[in-house]
Design a protein around this motif. Structure first.
Motif, PDB file in Angstrom:
ATOM      1  N   ALA A 106       0.847  -1.189   0.000  1.00  0.00           N
ATOM      2  CA  ALA A 106       0.000   0.000   0.000  1.00  0.00           C
ATOM      3  C   ALA A 106       0.883   1.240   0.000  1.00  0.00           C
ATOM      4  N   SER A 107       0.618   2.172  -0.907  1.00  0.00           N
ATOM      5  CA  SER A 107       1.299   3.455  -0.925  1.00  0.00           C
ATOM      6  C   SER A 107       2.813   3.253  -0.915  1.00  0.00           C
ATOM      7  N   LEU A 108       3.510   3.662   0.138  1.00  0.00           N
ATOM      8  CA  LEU A 108       4.960   3.497   0.206  1.00  0.00           C
ATOM      9  C   LEU A 108       5.362   2.031   0.057  1.00  0.00           C
ATOM     10  N   GLY A 109       4.608   1.125   0.676  1.00  0.00           N
ATOM     11  CA  GLY A 109       4.905  -0.296   0.534  1.00  0.00           C
ATOM     12  C   GLY A 109       4.735  -0.771  -0.898  1.00  0.00           C
ATOM     13  N   GLY A 110       3.761  -0.195  -1.617  1.00  0.00           N
ATOM     14  CA  GLY A 110       3.566  -0.553  -3.007  1.00  0.00           C
ATOM     15  C   GLY A 110       4.684  -0.051  -3.896  1.00  0.00           C
ATOM     16  N   ILE A 111       5.139   1.167  -3.623  1.00  0.00           N
ATOM     17  CA  ILE A 111       6.271   1.718  -4.365  1.00  0.00           C
ATOM     18  C   ILE A 111       7.502   0.834  -4.182  1.00  0.00           C
ATOM     19  N   THR A 112       7.731   0.425  -2.932  1.00  0.00           N
ATOM     20  CA  THR A 112       8.873  -0.428  -2.627  1.00  0.00           C
ATOM     21  C   THR A 112       8.744  -1.774  -3.335  1.00  0.00           C
ATOM     22  N   GLY A 113       7.554  -2.363  -3.286  1.00  0.00           N
ATOM     23  CA  GLY A 113       7.337  -3.643  -3.935  1.00  0.00           C
ATOM     24  C   GLY A 113       7.451  -3.567  -5.440  1.00  0.00           C
ATOM     25  N   LEU A 114       6.937  -2.495  -6.035  1.00  0.00           N
ATOM     26  CA  LEU A 114       7.014  -2.310  -7.486  1.00  0.00           C
ATOM     27  C   LEU A 114       8.454  -2.237  -7.943  1.00  0.00           C
ATOM     28  N   LEU A 129      -0.604  -3.822  -6.044  1.00  0.00           N
ATOM     29  CA  LEU A 129      -0.362  -2.413  -5.722  1.00  0.00           C
ATOM     30  C   LEU A 129      -1.654  -1.804  -5.214  1.00  0.00           C
ATOM     31  N   VAL A 130      -1.640  -1.336  -3.982  1.00  0.00           N
ATOM     32  CA  VAL A 130      -2.855  -0.857  -3.333  1.00  0.00           C
ATOM     33  C   VAL A 130      -2.883   0.667  -3.323  1.00  0.00           C
ATOM     34  N   ASP A 131      -3.684   1.225  -4.202  1.00  0.00           N
ATOM     35  CA  ASP A 131      -3.888   2.661  -4.356  1.00  0.00           C
ATOM     36  C   ASP A 131      -2.564   3.412  -4.492  1.00  0.00           C
ATOM     37  N   ILE A 132      -1.734   2.917  -5.380  1.00  0.00           N
ATOM     38  CA  ILE A 132      -0.482   3.593  -5.701  1.00  0.00           C
ATOM     39  C   ILE A 132      -0.163   3.357  -7.164  1.00  0.00           C
ATOM     40  N   VAL A 133       0.268   4.423  -7.827  1.00  0.00           N
ATOM     41  CA  VAL A 133       0.697   4.376  -9.218  1.00  0.00           C
ATOM     42  C   VAL A 133       1.946   5.234  -9.325  1.00  0.00           C
ATOM     43  N   VAL A 134       2.583   5.211 -10.481  1.00  0.00           N
ATOM     44  CA  VAL A 134       3.778   6.042 -10.659  1.00  0.00           C
ATOM     45  C   VAL A 134       3.413   7.525 -10.620  1.00  0.00           C
ATOM     46  N   ASN A 135       2.333   7.891 -11.311  1.00  0.00           N
ATOM     47  CA  ASN A 135       1.900   9.289 -11.367  1.00  0.00           C
ATOM     48  C   ASN A 135       0.741   9.504 -10.402  1.00  0.00           C
ATOM     49  N   VAL A 136       1.070   9.898  -9.167  1.00  0.00           N
ATOM     50  CA  VAL A 136       0.040  10.147  -8.168  1.00  0.00           C
ATOM     51  C   VAL A 136      -0.464  11.587  -8.281  1.00  0.00           C
ATOM     52  N   GLU A 137      -1.595  11.850  -7.620  1.00  0.00           N
ATOM     53  CA  GLU A 137      -2.226  13.168  -7.689  1.00  0.00           C
ATOM     54  C   GLU A 137      -1.743  14.057  -6.549  1.00  0.00           C
ATOM     55  N   GLN A 138      -1.349  15.284  -6.882  1.00  0.00           N
ATOM     56  CA  GLN A 138      -0.779  16.186  -5.889  1.00  0.00           C
ATOM     57  C   GLN A 138      -1.772  16.549  -4.782  1.00  0.00           C
ATOM     58  N   THR A 139      -3.047  16.675  -5.132  1.00  0.00           N
ATOM     59  CA  THR A 139      -4.040  17.017  -4.115  1.00  0.00           C
ATOM     60  C   THR A 139      -4.058  15.984  -3.001  1.00  0.00           C
ATOM     61  N   LEU A 231      -1.831  -6.913  -9.917  1.00  0.00           N
ATOM     62  CA  LEU A 231      -3.152  -6.346  -9.678  1.00  0.00           C
ATOM     63  C   LEU A 231      -2.993  -4.943  -9.130  1.00  0.00           C
ATOM     64  N   ILE A 232      -3.693  -3.986  -9.709  1.00  0.00           N
ATOM     65  CA  ILE A 232      -3.726  -2.615  -9.213  1.00  0.00           C
ATOM     66  C   ILE A 232      -5.087  -2.389  -8.572  1.00  0.00           C
ATOM     67  N   VAL A 233      -5.091  -2.197  -7.258  1.00  0.00           N
ATOM     68  CA  VAL A 233      -6.329  -1.975  -6.515  1.00  0.00           C
ATOM     69  C   VAL A 233      -6.450  -0.481  -6.238  1.00  0.00           C
ATOM     70  N   ARG A 234      -7.571   0.068  -6.630  1.00  0.00           N
ATOM     71  CA  ARG A 234      -7.791   1.502  -6.454  1.00  0.00           C
ATOM     72  C   ARG A 234      -8.980   1.742  -5.545  1.00  0.00           C
ATOM     73  N   GLY A 235      -8.814   2.645  -4.589  1.00  0.00           N
ATOM     74  CA  GLY A 235      -9.944   3.073  -3.780  1.00  0.00           C
ATOM     75  C   GLY A 235     -10.837   3.996  -4.595  1.00  0.00           C
ATOM     76  N   GLY A 236     -12.116   3.660  -4.669  1.00  0.00           N
ATOM     77  CA  GLY A 236     -13.016   4.449  -5.494  1.00  0.00           C
ATOM     78  C   GLY A 236     -13.129   5.895  -5.066  1.00  0.00           C
ATOM     79  N   LYS A 237     -12.865   6.173  -3.787  1.00  0.00           N
ATOM     80  CA  LYS A 237     -12.934   7.540  -3.275  1.00  0.00           C
ATOM     81  C   LYS A 237     -11.546   8.141  -3.069  1.00  0.00           C
ATOM     82  N   SER A 238     -10.525   7.494  -3.588  1.00  0.00           N
ATOM     83  CA  SER A 238      -9.154   7.964  -3.385  1.00  0.00           C
ATOM     84  C   SER A 238      -8.904   9.267  -4.130  1.00  0.00           C
TER      85      SER A 238
END
Length: 289
Positions: A106-114, A129-139, A231-238
């Motif tokens: 998740a997040s930092l853990g996903g970056i590390t795992g990727l 990868l749990v709610d983490i991608v290479v290009n995250v949103e600044q907000t 698998l890329i898991v995204r939170g619908g309200k993220s």
């Protein structure tokens, strides 16, 4: 099937001791690939407790570990909390496991795992990868940073801790008891409660968390080289991961599956653990793991 209680373990990596828990699942049939659950920045391994229990009940050994500077693992004496430090730690942990794991980060853990799975194709059996991608949103990143930095001076009570969590994630149901918060905070001699991670994690270096812990070019190259089921898991309200961010990841990892947990924000497992765990197991079943 009998599910054992977790057993604590420790791994020496360089001059640090990393600590975690292992759940062993007993059952008939071939052993499933173990799962290694890596938490996000500012969390601890206990953020995975319910997910670990769900995965173990399905016959899978599960490891959770506190990243450097978090939970019961050592704080970095040199305050090094850059991406390479976390990746190096993970590389040191992997040989101590019972086999190449399904890395769930998740997040930092996903970056590390990727980064780890992309740079060493033998490191993982699969990647989630749990709610983490290479290009995250600044907000979303700004909200994370504000949540973490606004409370480095601690809280007067567990009620204040719960208030802070509720302010960051108002959609999550407030727990009936505050005892669970004790796993993520510690009471110091001054009587105040502090997050159970090194404040230097957020104070050191330039930029924003988790951006300052990343190297987008390195991560993009690692993603292009990921060969294991993903698998890329995204939170619908993220507010951290957008449609564009997911599409970019699908271009980098064409074989990746995606799953939306519609009721969850960035903290997917904590917001809707039942749906989250089911999504992981469905993915692993389809992947023959």
């Amino acid at each position: 099937m009998t599910v054992t209680v977790p057993q604590s373990f420790a791994v020496e990596v360089g001059d640090l001791t990393l600590r975690g828990d292992r759940w062993r699942a007993n059952g008939s049939g071939p052993a499933a690939a173990p799962a290694l659950l890596l938490h996000g920045g500012g969390q601890t391994r206990h953020s995975w407790d319910r997910t670990a229990s769900a995965l173990v009940s399905r016959g899978r050994d599960v490891y959770t570990i506190d990243l450097r500077g978090h939970g019961d693992s050592d704080w970095a004496r040199d305050h090094d909390y850059g991406l390479e430090a976390f990746v190096s730690d993970l590389r040191g942990v992997l040989p101590t496991l019972s086999g190449a794991p399904v890395i769930v980060g998740a997040s930092l853990g996903g970056i590390t795992g990727l980064c780890t799975a992309g740079e060493d194709q033998s490191a993982a059996a699969a990647l989630v990868l749990v709610d983490i991608v290479v290009n995250v949103e600044q907000t979303g990143i700004d909200r994370i940073k504000a949540f973490m930095t606004d409370h480095v001076d601690g809280f007067a009570s567990l009620e204040e801790v719960a208030d802070a969590v509720a302010a960051y994630n108002p959609a999550r149901t407030r727990p009936a008891t505050l005892d669970g918060l004790r796993k993520n905070v510690r009471r110091r001699d001054d009587g105040r409660w502090y997050w159970h991670w090194d404040p230097q994690f957020i104070r050191s270096g330039d930029g924003d968390e988790p951006r300052r812990h990343t190297d987008p070019e390195r991560l993009a190259e690692a993603a292009r080289n990921v060969t294991v089921p993903t698998l890329i898991v995204r939170g619908g309200k993220s507010d951290v991961v957008s449609d564009a961010g997911v599409q970019h990841m699908r271009a980098l990892i064409p074989h990746a599956e995606t799953a939306d947990v519609s009721g969850a924000g960035h903290m997917v497992a904590g917001d809707d653990n039942e749906v989250f765990a089911a999504a992981i197991e469905g993915f692993l079943d389809r992947s023959g793991l």
